[in-house]
Scaffold this active site. Structure first.
Site, short mmCIF file in Angstrom:
data_model
loop_
_atom_site.label_atom_id
_atom_site.label_comp_id
_atom_site.label_asym_id
_atom_site.label_seq_id
_atom_site.Cartn_x
_atom_site.Cartn_y
_atom_site.Cartn_z
N ASP A 175 -2.93 -2.62 -5.53
CA ASP A 175 -3.80 -3.20 -4.50
C ASP A 175 -4.87 -4.08 -5.12
O ASP A 175 -5.48 -3.72 -6.13
CB ASP A 175 -4.52 -2.07 -3.75
CG ASP A 175 -3.94 -1.82 -2.38
OD1 ASP A 175 -3.21 -2.69 -1.86
OD2 ASP A 175 -4.21 -0.73 -1.83
N LYS A 185 -0.78 -6.25 -3.98
CA LYS A 185 -0.83 -6.17 -2.51
C LYS A 185 -2.23 -6.55 -2.05
O LYS A 185 -3.22 -6.21 -2.72
CB LYS A 185 -0.48 -4.75 -2.03
CG LYS A 185 -0.62 -4.57 -0.52
CD LYS A 185 -0.01 -3.28 -0.01
CE LYS A 185 -0.90 -2.07 -0.07
NZ LYS A 185 -2.19 -2.18 0.68
N GLU A 212 -4.71 -7.22 1.79
CA GLU A 212 -4.77 -7.00 3.24
C GLU A 212 -4.92 -8.33 3.97
O GLU A 212 -5.76 -9.16 3.60
CB GLU A 212 -5.96 -6.08 3.58
CG GLU A 212 -5.74 -4.67 3.09
CD GLU A 212 -6.87 -3.73 3.48
OE1 GLU A 212 -7.69 -4.08 4.35
OE2 GLU A 212 -6.92 -2.63 2.90
N GLU A 238 0.47 -0.86 8.89
CA GLU A 238 -0.30 0.39 8.98
C GLU A 238 -0.72 0.65 10.42
O GLU A 238 -1.39 -0.19 11.05
CB GLU A 238 -1.53 0.34 8.07
CG GLU A 238 -2.31 1.66 8.11
CD GLU A 238 -3.28 1.87 6.96
OE1 GLU A 238 -3.36 1.01 6.06
OE2 GLU A 238 -3.97 2.91 6.97
#
Ligand code: KIV
Length: 268
Positions: free
Chosen positions: A89, A119, A121, A185
């Site tokens: 992340d 990764k 968001e 998510e």
């Protein structure tokens, strides 16, 4: 996916999984010990998630986690892993400033840890950032739906997205920008299925139902090490906290009684 222990799972293997209908398994791990256990079990991918801020560091959000901390945990995870694709992340404020900042920091993660991908968001709002990181030949997984790093602006529940069109737009933007996969998510199950059908890259669900191409859970949650965290989407596949507490209690008892160490545990 390559068979157990043969070779590392790669980004092309992830993309091929969609063609072969292989359902991708992913868990989070944050250190050498647990990454080794997850890899030995044969999981396809290990995510060094910024949930480490909560699960390992005891914060109430993921926001305080730093890039250097992600790199430290990423390194010790990669040292243990023989087969799984390791994805790391990008923590809060390590990519939001500019595409240049994002490329530099994604580059540090890949160079310093040996991981296979990063990764971040966001879908639509990170489109140009995802494109820039991919131009540097660094594979990116995007993460849409509930975005924990947006907690300050949207609040705890506001981070949960239910707008089908907005979710589809986010997912398509991430794919068009070059993302090789997408975490969904807490996306409603019917929308998650539609997104999965609409994309050619795999979707990895958490609380998004069985219609995704794969699933991810936080390792300590799925193994029953975090007793106070019991959301509906979580299935506990073991109750390791109880086993560990019982083991330590037995040890204390034996030390106090003088039954441990015995002669067989004593250096001669
Ligand atoms: O940080 C994390 O562990 C994650 C998973 C919950 C998908 O992003």
């Amino acid at each position: 996916m390559p068979s157990a222990k043969k070779r590392h799972v790669t980004v092309p293997d992830f993309l091929a999984a969609v063609e072969t209908n292989h359902r991708i398994s992913m868990v989070t791990a944050y250190d050498f010990l647990w990454a080794g256990i997850m890899d030995e079990a044969g999981v396809d991918s290990i995510l060094v998630g910024d949930t480490l801020g909560m699960v390992i560091q005891g914060h109430s959000t993921t926001l305080p986690v730093t890039l250097d901390e992600m790199i430290y945990h990423g390194k010790i995870v990669c040292r243990a892993v023989r087969r799984a694709l390791v994805i790391i992340d990008m923590p809060f404020m390590s990519y939001q400033e500019s595409a240049l900042q994002a490329v530099r920091n994604a580059g540090r993660i890949i160079k310093e840890t040996g991981a296979g991908a990063v990764k971040l968001e966001g879908g639509h709002i990170q489109r140009s950032t995802i494109e820039a990181i991919c131009r540097a030949e660094i594979p990116v997984m995007a993460h849409v739906g509930m975005r924990p790093q947006a907690v300050r602006r949207l609040g705890a529940m506001g981070r949960i997205q239910r707008d089908e069109q907005a979710l589809l737009d986010d997912a398509r933007a991430a794919e068009d920008a070059g993302a090789f996969g997408l975490v969904l998510e807490l996306v409603p199950g019917d929308i998650a299925r539609k997104i999965t059908d609409a994309l050619s890259i795999p979707t990895i669900g958490i609380g998004a139902g069985p219609g995704c191409s794969g699933q991810v859970l936080v390792g300590p949650d799925m193994l029953g090490l975090t007793p106070d965290f019991n959301p509906r989407f979580l299935k506990k596949f073991a109750e390791l906290r109880d086993v560990a507490v019982d083991g330590v209690r037995d040890y204390i008892k034996e030390v106090e009684l003088g039954t441990f160490p015995g002669a067989e545990h004593t250096h001669s």
